[in-house]
Design a protein around this motif. Sequence first.
Motif, PDB file in Angstrom:
ATOM      1  N   LYS A   1      51.468  53.400  29.385  1.00 14.63           N
ATOM      2  CA  LYS A   1      51.720  54.810  29.086  1.00 14.63           C
ATOM      3  C   LYS A   1      51.604  55.103  27.599  1.00 14.63           C
ATOM      4  CE  LYS A   1      54.746  55.790  33.036  1.00 14.63           C
ATOM      5  NZ  LYS A   1      56.109  56.204  33.473  1.00 14.63           N
ATOM      6  N   LYS A   2      51.887  54.093  26.772  1.00 17.05           N
ATOM      7  CA  LYS A   2      51.816  54.276  25.322  1.00 17.05           C
ATOM      8  C   LYS A   2      50.425  53.958  24.766  1.00 17.05           C
ATOM      9  CE  LYS A   2      56.718  53.424  24.447  1.00 17.05           C
ATOM     10  NZ  LYS A   2      57.721  52.607  23.689  1.00 17.05           N
ATOM     11  N   GLY A   3      49.481  53.661  25.652  1.00 19.75           N
ATOM     12  CA  GLY A   3      48.107  53.459  25.209  1.00 19.75           C
ATOM     13  C   GLY A   3      47.733  52.034  24.848  1.00 19.75           C
ATOM     14  N   ILE A   4      48.631  51.098  25.127  1.00 27.52           N
ATOM     15  CA  ILE A   4      48.300  49.704  24.847  1.00 27.52           C
ATOM     16  C   ILE A   4      47.360  49.194  25.942  1.00 27.52           C
ATOM     17  CG2 ILE A   4      49.191  47.368  24.540  1.00 27.52           C
ATOM     18  CD1 ILE A   4      51.862  48.644  23.701  1.00 27.52           C
ATOM     19  N   LYS A   5      46.232  48.647  25.514  1.00 23.25           N
ATOM     20  CA  LYS A   5      45.202  48.206  26.460  1.00 23.25           C
ATOM     21  C   LYS A   5      45.108  46.677  26.460  1.00 23.25           C
ATOM     22  CE  LYS A   5      41.305  50.438  26.437  1.00 23.25           C
ATOM     23  NZ  LYS A   5      39.942  50.911  26.042  1.00 23.25           N
ATOM     24  N   THR A   6      44.967  46.106  27.668  1.00 21.29           N
ATOM     25  CA  THR A   6      44.774  44.658  27.780  1.00 21.29           C
ATOM     26  C   THR A   6      43.952  44.352  29.030  1.00 21.29           C
ATOM     27  OG1 THR A   6      45.900  42.502  27.739  1.00 21.29           O
ATOM     28  CG2 THR A   6      46.840  44.197  29.161  1.00 21.29           C
ATOM     29  N   ASN A   7      43.441  43.119  29.098  1.00 23.13           N
ATOM     30  CA  ASN A   7      42.616  42.687  30.233  1.00 23.13           C
ATOM     31  C   ASN A   7      43.335  41.612  31.037  1.00 23.13           C
ATOM     32  OD1 ASN A   7      40.388  44.357  29.497  1.00 23.13           O
ATOM     33  ND2 ASN A   7      39.812  42.858  27.947  1.00 23.13           N
ATOM     34  N   PHE A   8      43.192  41.654  32.342  1.00 21.07           N
ATOM     35  CA  PHE A   8      43.768  40.657  33.232  1.00 21.07           C
ATOM     36  C   PHE A   8      42.687  40.105  34.158  1.00 21.07           C
ATOM     37  CE2 PHE A   8      47.409  43.461  32.354  1.00 21.07           C
ATOM     38  CZ  PHE A   8      48.375  42.536  31.970  1.00 21.07           C
ATOM     39  N   SER A   9      42.858  38.851  34.548  1.00 19.37           N
ATOM     40  CA  SER A   9      41.996  38.239  35.560  1.00 19.37           C
ATOM     41  C   SER A   9      42.896  37.588  36.602  1.00 19.37           C
ATOM     42  CB  SER A   9      41.067  37.195  34.932  1.00 19.37           C
ATOM     43  OG  SER A   9      40.219  36.628  35.911  1.00 19.37           O
ATOM     44  N   SER A  10      42.683  37.881  37.866  1.00 15.68           N
ATOM     45  CA  SER A  10      43.564  37.392  38.934  1.00 15.68           C
ATOM     46  C   SER A  10      43.079  36.062  39.494  1.00 15.68           C
ATOM     47  CB  SER A  10      43.626  38.413  40.070  1.00 15.68           C
ATOM     48  OG  SER A  10      42.431  38.370  40.835  1.00 15.68           O
ATOM     49  N   ASP A  11      43.922  35.449  40.306  1.00 18.24           N
ATOM     50  CA  ASP A  11      43.507  34.296  41.096  1.00 18.24           C
ATOM     51  C   ASP A  11      42.633  34.787  42.247  1.00 18.24           C
ATOM     52  OD1 ASP A  11      45.027  32.547  39.558  1.00 18.24           O
ATOM     53  OD2 ASP A  11      46.816  32.858  40.804  1.00 18.24           O
ATOM     54  N   GLU A  12      41.951  33.858  42.919  1.00 20.18           N
ATOM     55  CA  GLU A  12      41.159  34.231  44.087  1.00 20.18           C
ATOM     56  C   GLU A  12      42.080  34.589  45.256  1.00 20.18           C
ATOM     57  OE1 GLU A  12      38.373  31.185  45.056  1.00 20.18           O
ATOM     58  OE2 GLU A  12      36.902  31.891  43.597  1.00 20.18           O
ATOM     59  N   MET A  13      41.640  35.519  46.060  1.00 19.45           N
ATOM     60  CA  MET A  13      42.422  35.950  47.222  1.00 19.45           C
ATOM     61  C   MET A  13      41.470  36.437  48.300  1.00 19.45           C
ATOM     62  SD  MET A  13      43.880  39.508  45.602  1.00 19.45           S
ATOM     63  CE  MET A  13      44.030  38.784  43.954  1.00 19.45           C
ATOM     64  N   SER A  14      42.005  36.684  49.487  1.00 17.33           N
ATOM     65  CA  SER A  14      41.182  37.175  50.586  1.00 17.33           C
ATOM     66  C   SER A  14      40.710  38.595  50.298  1.00 17.33           C
ATOM     67  CB  SER A  14      41.969  37.159  51.893  1.00 17.33           C
ATOM     68  OG  SER A  14      42.995  38.137  51.856  1.00 17.33           O
TER      69      SER A  14
ATOM     70  N   MET B   1      35.390  35.537  52.708  1.00 14.94           N
ATOM     71  CA  MET B   1      35.013  35.693  51.305  1.00 14.94           C
ATOM     72  C   MET B   1      36.277  35.766  50.451  1.00 14.94           C
ATOM     73  SD  MET B   1      32.532  38.547  49.571  1.00 14.94           S
ATOM     74  CE  MET B   1      33.424  39.951  50.249  1.00 14.94           C
ATOM     75  N   GLN B   2      36.267  35.043  49.362  1.00 11.36           N
ATOM     76  CA  GLN B   2      37.364  35.074  48.408  1.00 11.36           C
ATOM     77  C   GLN B   2      36.951  35.895  47.186  1.00 11.36           C
ATOM     78  OE1 GLN B   2      40.607  33.239  48.639  1.00 11.36           O
ATOM     79  NE2 GLN B   2      39.873  33.557  50.726  1.00 11.36           N
ATOM     80  N   LEU B   3      37.877  36.712  46.698  1.00 16.24           N
ATOM     81  CA  LEU B   3      37.589  37.581  45.555  1.00 16.24           C
ATOM     82  C   LEU B   3      38.638  37.404  44.473  1.00 16.24           C
ATOM     83  CD1 LEU B   3      36.804  40.876  47.495  1.00 16.24           C
ATOM     84  CD2 LEU B   3      35.128  39.449  46.336  1.00 16.24           C
ATOM     85  N   ARG B   4      38.228  37.629  43.253  1.00 16.74           N
ATOM     86  CA  ARG B   4      39.169  37.719  42.140  1.00 16.74           C
ATOM     87  C   ARG B   4      38.911  39.032  41.412  1.00 16.74           C
ATOM     88  NH1 ARG B   4      35.026  34.622  39.985  1.00 16.74           N
ATOM     89  NH2 ARG B   4      34.456  35.111  37.824  1.00 16.74           N
ATOM     90  N   MET B   5      39.927  39.521  40.729  1.00 19.06           N
ATOM     91  CA  MET B   5      39.819  40.801  40.040  1.00 19.06           C
ATOM     92  C   MET B   5      39.848  40.632  38.535  1.00 19.06           C
ATOM     93  SD  MET B   5      42.082  43.500  42.232  1.00 19.06           S
ATOM     94  CE  MET B   5      43.489  42.431  42.421  1.00 19.06           C
ATOM     95  N   GLU B   6      39.031  41.418  37.868  1.00 18.77           N
ATOM     96  CA  GLU B   6      39.096  41.540  36.410  1.00 18.77           C
ATOM     97  C   GLU B   6      39.451  42.990  36.111  1.00 18.77           C
ATOM     98  OE1 GLU B   6      35.518  40.089  34.632  1.00 18.77           O
ATOM     99  OE2 GLU B   6      35.995  37.990  35.104  1.00 18.77           O
ATOM    100  N   ILE B   7      40.549  43.159  35.373  1.00 18.23           N
ATOM    101  CA  ILE B   7      41.142  44.484  35.220  1.00 18.23           C
ATOM    102  C   ILE B   7      41.345  44.820  33.752  1.00 18.23           C
ATOM    103  CG2 ILE B   7      43.116  45.946  35.857  1.00 18.23           C
ATOM    104  CD1 ILE B   7      43.734  43.598  37.943  1.00 18.23           C
ATOM    105  N   THR B   8      41.053  46.052  33.404  1.00 19.92           N
ATOM    106  CA  THR B   8      41.457  46.599  32.106  1.00 19.92           C
ATOM    107  C   THR B   8      42.591  47.585  32.376  1.00 19.92           C
ATOM    108  OG1 THR B   8      39.226  46.397  31.196  1.00 19.92           O
ATOM    109  CG2 THR B   8      40.746  47.881  30.059  1.00 19.92           C
ATOM    110  N   TYR B   9      43.754  47.285  31.811  1.00 17.09           N
ATOM    111  CA  TYR B   9      44.966  48.054  32.100  1.00 17.09           C
ATOM    112  C   TYR B   9      45.487  48.703  30.801  1.00 17.09           C
ATOM    113  CZ  TYR B   9      49.564  49.107  34.143  1.00 17.09           C
ATOM    114  OH  TYR B   9      50.691  49.731  34.606  1.00 17.09           O
ATOM    115  N   VAL B  10      45.911  49.974  30.922  1.00  9.21           N
ATOM    116  CA  VAL B  10      46.430  50.705  29.767  1.00  9.21           C
ATOM    117  C   VAL B  10      47.842  51.194  30.078  1.00  9.21           C
ATOM    118  CG1 VAL B  10      46.070  52.629  28.177  1.00  9.21           C
ATOM    119  CG2 VAL B  10      44.096  51.461  29.176  1.00  9.21           C
TER     120      VAL B  10
END
Length: 217
Positions: free
Chosen positions: A12-25, A1-10
């Motif tokens: 230390k100063k409170g800046i928030k952004t979203n990331f989406s990864s490539d597929e991986m094992s 099974m291959q998975l990808r991640m969707e992440i909300t990252y903050v």
Amino acid sequence: MQLRMEITYVTKKGIKTNFSSDEMSTKAALELAEDLEKTGRVKHLTLLDEHDASWTLKQLRKFLEEVKTEPYHITVYFDGGFDRETRKAGLGCVIYYEQNEKSYRIRRNASVEGLVSNNEAEYAALHLGLTELELLEVHHLPVTFIGDSKVVVNQLNDEWPVYESELSSWLDRIENKIEKLGITPSYEVVSRKMNREADHLATQALGGIEITSHLEQ
């Protein structure tokens, strides 16, 4: 099974952004997700599989623990040969997989009659591989099928049309068995040299030599 991640990252100063990864094992996804969680700055993390179904870290850990006792990391090499003079076909398949943290190889061939072409023998060889997976009780897992027939691989990938009725019949049988087993297939074409194990088994079958082996690597 291959998975990808969707992440909300903050930060230390409170800046928030979203990331989406490539597929991986699955193992790589778990290791990376756990490492990101240790930072304490991941506010939301979702794991998505090939069907866009979501997984939590708890579910992924449980899945990886369960598959240790079942076959996984499965690759099937297949090849078929057809003798126009005798009208006989030789089928060969080699299956590599892991189970209980050990590696195994299955080698199987068969001689059959009633086929009409080399392409049909190639389809029959892939079907032989599926039958071995069924005996191995493989289900609901990704499986990579590798052969040296561009016709068969491209037809299975829906890249080439299927005109011959006998090939269409094999295609239906293969797709029905894959659906029954819940397998997520991927198909790759390689050179005959890269497929020599399955090719040799098919040749042996044409010569009347039957091979059945199941060994730890």
